[in-house]
Design a protein around this motif. Structure first.
Motif: not given
Length: 460
Positions: A94, A109, A112-113, A116, A132, A135
């Motif tokens: 991730l 990604v 989204a880090t 998360v 979601y 992920l």
């Protein structure tokens, strides 16, 4: 001459000094008397070349005994796959530290880090269902990559176990541990694999007699000595773990128990010839420690020294030719009898022949022990725990091959020495002896010197 007559004490004193000098010279020369390849003086040259040289076998390459077990190395190819972490794999996937999810989703990604790291999964699902789902797909992709990597690792470990000797022992420990965990977990596959990987071989393997060896706090697996000890006991109808000596009354004339009174004695002899390997499977242990063997020739040298001393004692008369004293100069294959001793005492080439006889009895005694050791190794290979351990069978095959190769080398050396010694030098001596005999031949005269003249007279 007048000075010598004027000093009558000088003659005996000179003889005494000469005697002392000869004794000192002989003592200095005697230092190597008990070495293979040392030749005595020869009166009849034919003797040397007829018997094939001064000794039956050459001098050993080295008389130093191998030192103890050397420092070994560690190899845990069979266990390293269990050290893989799913958590670290997913985090790295991730966070973009490794390829996989980042390669599939790209910049998504990276965006989204931060989410998360700060939001629980449920909040992410409510706040941003798309994120979601993204992920969830990433976790699934990471899990797939993790499983694929682990399977690849296990496949490589199995292949390396076929190439690296001690890696096979670790794989065997893992196998046995998994069988035990399957029974304890009631067949739960996940728990079985997890418990097996957490042990990392610390519980060792089932070894001689069913006891555990090689694990944490356990005795290491000693391939040579353990197999010899098991074979010795199996051949004498005893439990494989028995370490006591066998009395002469219980031996019943067996060759092995007459040669070695206990399994410890034979295992020490085997380790000196073949070497030893100590194997461990525990996670924090050195997995392999090894010591080289010296082969058979140093043992032949030791046997030669003992037998030559005994022979010289029998020939000089310091030892009486009793059965016990004759046995000291003999071997089970080649006994020395009283008649041989009496014949050697009268032989002008006693020194050379005694050395040759001592080397032959020494060679035969060591070869006899080597053949007995072969039988013991073969018997030990049938012990159930040894027979079921493939790494043990591989190491045992190498030991048997090495011992058979040593025996063949000694046989070849003896044949080569005899062939060379009876070649050109022997022919030269034969030709010289033939020429000398021809020169000493005297032509016989006619028993009737005048019969030709008488025959001529009768014709006339």
């Amino acid at each position: 001459m007048s000075r010598l007559l004027a000093r009558p004490w000088l003659g005996p004193m000179s003889l005494l000094l000469c005697g002392l000098l000869s004794i000192a010279t002989h003592a200095h020369a005697a230092e190597g008397d008990y070495r293979l390849g040392t030749h005595g003086e020869v009166l009849d040259d034919r003797v040397m070349y007829t018997i094939g040289g001064g000794s039956a076998v050459g001098s050993p390459s080295s008389l130093y005994r191998p030192s103890g077990l050397g420092v070994g190395g560690s190899w845990r190819a069979n266990m390293m796959c269990g050290n893989m972490s799913l958590t670290n794999t997913l985090q790295n996937q991730l966070n973009g530290a490794t390829e996989g999810f980042q390669q599939i989703m790209g910049s998504v990604v990276q965006n989204a880090t931060q989410a998360v790291m700060s939001l629980p999964a449920l909040i992410i699902q409510r706040a941003n269902p798309g994120l979601y789902e993204l992920l969830s797909n990433g976790v699934m992709q990471g899990r797939i990559d993790f499983d694929r990597s682990k399977l690849t690792c296990q496949a490589m470990a199995e292949k390396m176990a076929d190439k690296v000797g001690q890696a096979g022992w670790g794989a065997l420990a893992k196998n046995q541990e998994m069988q035990s965990n399957l029974e304890q977990t009631g067949g739960d596959a996940v728990a079985t694999v997890k418990n097996t990987e957490s042990q990392n071989g610390n519980n060792g393997v089932s070894w001689v007699g069913g006891s555990k060896a090689g694990g944490n706090g356990q005795t290491p697996i000693r391939v040579t000595s353990d197999v010899v000890r098991a074979g010795y006991n199996l051949l004498h109808n005893r439990t494989v773990a028995d370490s006591t000596s066998i009395s002469s009354s219980d031996c019943l004339g067996g060759a092995i128990c007459q040669t070695w009174a206990s399994p410890q004695e034979e295992s020490e002899w085997a380790v000196r010839v073949l070497g030893e390997s100590e194997v461990a499977t525990c996670d924090s242990c050195e997995t392999l420690r090894a010591a080289a063997g010296s082969g058979l020739t140093p043992l032949i040298q030791e046997a030669y020294s003992e037998r030559l001393k005994a022979l010289q004692g029998l020939l000089s008369g310091s030892l009486s030719p009793t059965p016990d004293n004759l046995a000291k100069a003999s071997s089970p294959i080649l006994p020395v009898t009283r008649g041989v001793i009496e014949a050697l005492r009268d032989d002008p080439d006693q020194d050379l022949l005694a050395r040759r006889l001592a080397s032959e009895t020494a060679l035969s005694s060591v070869l006899d022990k080597a053949l007995l050791l072969l039988r013991t190794l073969l018997a030990g290979s049938h012990e159930p725990n040894i027979a079921s351990a493939e790494p043990a069978q591989t190491a045992l095959t190498k030991n048997i091959d090495a011992l058979e190769r040593e025996i063949r080398l000694l046989q070849t050396e003896l044949q080569v020495r005899q062939m060379l010694a009876t070649n050109t030098a022997s022919l030269v001596l034969d030709r010289h002896a033939g020429g000398a005999d021809a020169s000493r031949t005297v032509e016989q005269g006619d028993p009737e010197p005048g019969r030709l003249n008488d025959a001529d007279a009768r014709r006339k």
